[in-house]
Every structure is written in C-alpha cells, then in structure tokens.
Design a protein around this motif. Structure first.
Motif, PDB file in Angstrom:
ATOM      1  N   LEU A 118      45.285  87.370 100.772  1.00  0.00           N
ATOM      2  CA  LEU A 118      46.231  87.800  99.750  1.00  0.00           C
ATOM      3  C   LEU A 118      45.572  87.823  98.378  1.00  0.00           C
ATOM      4  O   LEU A 118      44.753  86.961  98.054  1.00  0.00           O
ATOM      5  CB  LEU A 118      47.438  86.865  99.722  1.00  0.00           C
ATOM      6  CG  LEU A 118      48.222  86.731 101.021  1.00  0.00           C
ATOM      7  CD1 LEU A 118      49.388  85.763 100.834  1.00  0.00           C
ATOM      8  CD2 LEU A 118      48.707  88.084 101.508  1.00  0.00           C
ATOM      9  N   ASP A 119      45.966  88.804  97.574  1.00  0.00           N
ATOM     10  CA  ASP A 119      45.504  88.925  96.200  1.00  0.00           C
ATOM     11  C   ASP A 119      46.479  88.168  95.314  1.00  0.00           C
ATOM     12  O   ASP A 119      47.595  88.624  95.083  1.00  0.00           O
ATOM     13  CB  ASP A 119      45.444  90.398  95.805  1.00  0.00           C
ATOM     14  CG  ASP A 119      44.889  90.611  94.417  1.00  0.00           C
ATOM     15  OD1 ASP A 119      44.702  89.625  93.671  1.00  0.00           O
ATOM     16  OD2 ASP A 119      44.649  91.785  94.072  1.00  0.00           O
ATOM     17  N   LEU A 120      46.058  87.009  94.817  1.00  0.00           N
ATOM     18  CA  LEU A 120      46.919  86.176  93.980  1.00  0.00           C
ATOM     19  C   LEU A 120      46.672  86.421  92.491  1.00  0.00           C
ATOM     20  O   LEU A 120      47.119  85.660  91.645  1.00  0.00           O
ATOM     21  CB  LEU A 120      46.705  84.693  94.305  1.00  0.00           C
ATOM     22  CG  LEU A 120      46.935  84.302  95.762  1.00  0.00           C
ATOM     23  CD1 LEU A 120      46.631  82.834  95.986  1.00  0.00           C
ATOM     24  CD2 LEU A 120      48.344  84.619  96.195  1.00  0.00           C
ATOM     25  N   GLY A 121      45.974  87.493  92.185  1.00  0.00           N
ATOM     26  CA  GLY A 121      45.663  87.816  90.798  1.00  0.00           C
ATOM     27  C   GLY A 121      44.223  87.499  90.491  1.00  0.00           C
ATOM     28  O   GLY A 121      43.331  88.281  90.799  1.00  0.00           O
ATOM     29  N   SER A 122      43.965  86.337  89.927  1.00  0.00           N
ATOM     30  CA  SER A 122      42.599  85.979  89.548  1.00  0.00           C
ATOM     31  C   SER A 122      41.828  85.279  90.662  1.00  0.00           C
ATOM     32  O   SER A 122      40.684  84.903  90.469  1.00  0.00           O
ATOM     33  CB  SER A 122      42.606  85.113  88.285  1.00  0.00           C
ATOM     34  OG  SER A 122      43.345  83.935  88.502  1.00  0.00           O
ATOM     35  N   ILE A 129      54.449  83.714  99.525  1.00  0.00           N
ATOM     36  CA  ILE A 129      53.454  84.743  99.828  1.00  0.00           C
ATOM     37  C   ILE A 129      54.033  86.151  99.823  1.00  0.00           C
ATOM     38  O   ILE A 129      53.291  87.127  99.721  1.00  0.00           O
ATOM     39  CB  ILE A 129      52.716  84.453 101.150  1.00  0.00           C
ATOM     40  CG1 ILE A 129      53.679  84.450 102.335  1.00  0.00           C
ATOM     41  CG2 ILE A 129      51.938  83.149 101.063  1.00  0.00           C
ATOM     42  CD1 ILE A 129      52.985  84.361 103.684  1.00  0.00           C
ATOM     43  N   ALA A 130      55.353  86.297  99.889  1.00  0.00           N
ATOM     44  CA  ALA A 130      55.978  87.621  99.868  1.00  0.00           C
ATOM     45  C   ALA A 130      55.747  88.334  98.534  1.00  0.00           C
ATOM     46  O   ALA A 130      55.845  89.558  98.459  1.00  0.00           O
ATOM     47  CB  ALA A 130      57.470  87.502 100.141  1.00  0.00           C
ATOM     48  N   LYS A 131      55.395  87.585  97.508  1.00  0.00           N
ATOM     49  CA  LYS A 131      55.163  88.154  96.170  1.00  0.00           C
ATOM     50  C   LYS A 131      53.800  88.836  96.042  1.00  0.00           C
ATOM     51  O   LYS A 131      53.550  89.521  95.060  1.00  0.00           O
ATOM     52  CB  LYS A 131      55.232  87.058  95.109  1.00  0.00           C
ATOM     53  CG  LYS A 131      56.570  86.433  94.919  1.00  0.00           C
ATOM     54  CD  LYS A 131      56.476  85.388  93.816  1.00  0.00           C
ATOM     55  CE  LYS A 131      57.794  84.727  93.557  1.00  0.00           C
ATOM     56  NZ  LYS A 131      57.677  83.712  92.494  1.00  0.00           N
ATOM     57  N   TYR A 132      52.922  88.626  96.997  1.00  0.00           N
ATOM     58  CA  TYR A 132      51.532  89.056  96.828  1.00  0.00           C
ATOM     59  C   TYR A 132      51.137  90.111  97.852  1.00  0.00           C
ATOM     60  O   TYR A 132      51.602  90.112  98.984  1.00  0.00           O
ATOM     61  CB  TYR A 132      50.601  87.847  96.940  1.00  0.00           C
ATOM     62  CG  TYR A 132      50.926  86.808  95.904  1.00  0.00           C
ATOM     63  CD1 TYR A 132      50.570  86.968  94.578  1.00  0.00           C
ATOM     64  CD2 TYR A 132      51.635  85.653  96.253  1.00  0.00           C
ATOM     65  CE1 TYR A 132      50.889  86.042  93.619  1.00  0.00           C
ATOM     66  CE2 TYR A 132      51.950  84.699  95.296  1.00  0.00           C
ATOM     67  CZ  TYR A 132      51.584  84.908  93.983  1.00  0.00           C
ATOM     68  OH  TYR A 132      51.919  83.975  93.041  1.00  0.00           O
ATOM     69  N   SER A 133      50.238  90.999  97.423  1.00  0.00           N
ATOM     70  CA  SER A 133      49.774  92.061  98.331  1.00  0.00           C
ATOM     71  C   SER A 133      48.593  91.568  99.166  1.00  0.00           C
ATOM     72  O   SER A 133      47.825  90.697  98.739  1.00  0.00           O
ATOM     73  CB  SER A 133      49.377  93.301  97.536  1.00  0.00           C
ATOM     74  OG  SER A 133      48.338  93.006  96.632  1.00  0.00           O
ATOM     75  N   ILE A 141      37.822  75.383 105.563  1.00  0.00           N
ATOM     76  CA  ILE A 141      38.361  76.547 104.871  1.00  0.00           C
ATOM     77  C   ILE A 141      39.642  76.089 104.174  1.00  0.00           C
ATOM     78  O   ILE A 141      40.338  75.198 104.667  1.00  0.00           O
ATOM     79  CB  ILE A 141      38.656  77.713 105.845  1.00  0.00           C
ATOM     80  CG1 ILE A 141      39.117  78.965 105.087  1.00  0.00           C
ATOM     81  CG2 ILE A 141      39.667  77.312 106.911  1.00  0.00           C
ATOM     82  CD1 ILE A 141      39.246  80.207 105.974  1.00  0.00           C
ATOM     83  N   TYR A 142      39.932  76.688 103.043  1.00  0.00           N
ATOM     84  CA  TYR A 142      41.174  76.390 102.324  1.00  0.00           C
ATOM     85  C   TYR A 142      42.197  77.460 102.673  1.00  0.00           C
ATOM     86  O   TYR A 142      41.969  78.653 102.473  1.00  0.00           O
ATOM     87  CB  TYR A 142      40.923  76.333 100.821  1.00  0.00           C
ATOM     88  CG  TYR A 142      40.090  75.148 100.413  1.00  0.00           C
ATOM     89  CD1 TYR A 142      40.684  73.912 100.168  1.00  0.00           C
ATOM     90  CD2 TYR A 142      38.706  75.238 100.307  1.00  0.00           C
ATOM     91  CE1 TYR A 142      39.932  72.805  99.812  1.00  0.00           C
ATOM     92  CE2 TYR A 142      37.940  74.137  99.949  1.00  0.00           C
ATOM     93  CZ  TYR A 142      38.564  72.930  99.706  1.00  0.00           C
ATOM     94  OH  TYR A 142      37.806  71.829  99.356  1.00  0.00           O
ATOM     95  N   ILE A 143      43.342  77.000 103.216  1.00  0.00           N
ATOM     96  CA  ILE A 143      44.441  77.858 103.652  1.00  0.00           C
ATOM     97  C   ILE A 143      45.617  77.631 102.705  1.00  0.00           C
ATOM     98  O   ILE A 143      45.990  76.489 102.435  1.00  0.00           O
ATOM     99  CB  ILE A 143      44.870  77.503 105.103  1.00  0.00           C
ATOM    100  CG1 ILE A 143      43.687  77.609 106.072  1.00  0.00           C
ATOM    101  CG2 ILE A 143      46.051  78.346 105.546  1.00  0.00           C
ATOM    102  CD1 ILE A 143      43.222  78.995 106.386  1.00  0.00           C
ATOM    103  N   LEU A 144      46.222  78.724 102.231  1.00  0.00           N
ATOM    104  CA  LEU A 144      47.364  78.598 101.316  1.00  0.00           C
ATOM    105  C   LEU A 144      48.483  77.777 101.933  1.00  0.00           C
ATOM    106  O   LEU A 144      48.810  77.949 103.111  1.00  0.00           O
ATOM    107  CB  LEU A 144      47.924  79.974 100.965  1.00  0.00           C
ATOM    108  CG  LEU A 144      47.333  80.678  99.759  1.00  0.00           C
ATOM    109  CD1 LEU A 144      47.931  82.074  99.626  1.00  0.00           C
ATOM    110  CD2 LEU A 144      47.543  79.889  98.489  1.00  0.00           C
ATOM    111  N   ASN A 145      49.071  76.937 101.141  1.00  0.00           N
ATOM    112  CA  ASN A 145      50.224  76.137 101.551  1.00  0.00           C
ATOM    113  C   ASN A 145      51.470  77.007 101.337  1.00  0.00           C
ATOM    114  O   ASN A 145      51.965  77.131 100.222  1.00  0.00           O
ATOM    115  CB  ASN A 145      50.291  74.857 100.719  1.00  0.00           C
ATOM    116  CG  ASN A 145      51.440  73.969 101.096  1.00  0.00           C
ATOM    117  OD1 ASN A 145      52.286  74.321 101.911  1.00  0.00           O
ATOM    118  ND2 ASN A 145      51.498  72.795 100.489  1.00  0.00           N
TER     119      ASN A 145
END
Length: 122
Positions: free
Chosen positions: A40-44, A111-115, A101-105
């Motif tokens: 996912l692209d979280l911006g930065s 996560i629906a907010k991100y592409s 590996i680091y997995i998003l919590n």
C-alpha cells in the motif's frame, strides 16, 4: 554473535532516506516475497498487508547490532507486545532463510484509505 535478517521494502532500502539507520548492516541482496501480500502507498512510505496476491520487491540485510534493530523498530512504530503498534514484526521465509518483515497493523491503520501498488515495488 547476535544476528537477524531483515527484509526491507520502503524507506530503509539503499538510496532511500532512512537507509542510514541500517548502519553497517550487510546487504545480502535483492529479493522478492511469495505473492501473498499487498503493498500500500501510505504517502511518504509504503506498508505491507497479508492475504494479498502481490510479490513484494525489497532487500535483505544481515543485522548484527541490537542497537540497529532498536532503531529500525522505532522507525517502524514497533514495540514488543505493543497493541497499538503501527507495524507487527513477523518472521517469514525467503529462499529458505528466516527474515523479519514489518506488516501493517490493520487494527490501527484503515487500509481502505490507501491505494495498492500492484507492481510490488516502492
């Protein structure tokens, strides 16, 4: 000697802004996960979630310093046994090698907010 392997896929990669946090860690090489994730692209910075169909492209580093591991954990918003961590730190296997590996919590991040980055490369 204390040694762990880390799979990095975002700002810790060579040439990116947080790579210096890896200190003198040895780059083992460029690797790709099994196609079991979404990037996912979280911006930065990016984030990985499980149960997708994308292979994630990244780099594996041999980390022999607990201080470096602490710096990486801090960057990723991870604390052992923390319930509100930004990421979970998990062991996966890449080419028969156990790597962190680091997995998003997903209980903290909507996560629906991100592409999604369908290429698996950030």
């Amino acid at each position: 000697m204390h040694t762990n392997y880390y799979f990095v896929y975002g700002t810790l990669k060579n040439g990116h802004r947080n790579h210096h946090l890896l200190g003198g860690s040895l780059k083992v090489g460029d690797f790709t996960t099994k196609p079991e994730y979404s990037l996912l692209d979280l911006g930065s910075f990016p984030g990985v979630v499980k149960n997708g169909t994308t292979a994630i492209h990244g780099e594996i580093y041999k980390v022999s310093s607990q201080e470096v591991e602490g710096q990486i954990d801090l960057l990723e918003g991870y604390q052992p046994h923390g319930k509100n961590n930004l990421y979970h730190k998990e062991l996966i296997t890449i080419e028969n090698k156990p790597v962190y590996i680091y997995i998003l919590n997903t209980s903290v991040v909507d996560i629906a907010k991100y592409s999604e980055i369908s290429s698996g490369k950030w």
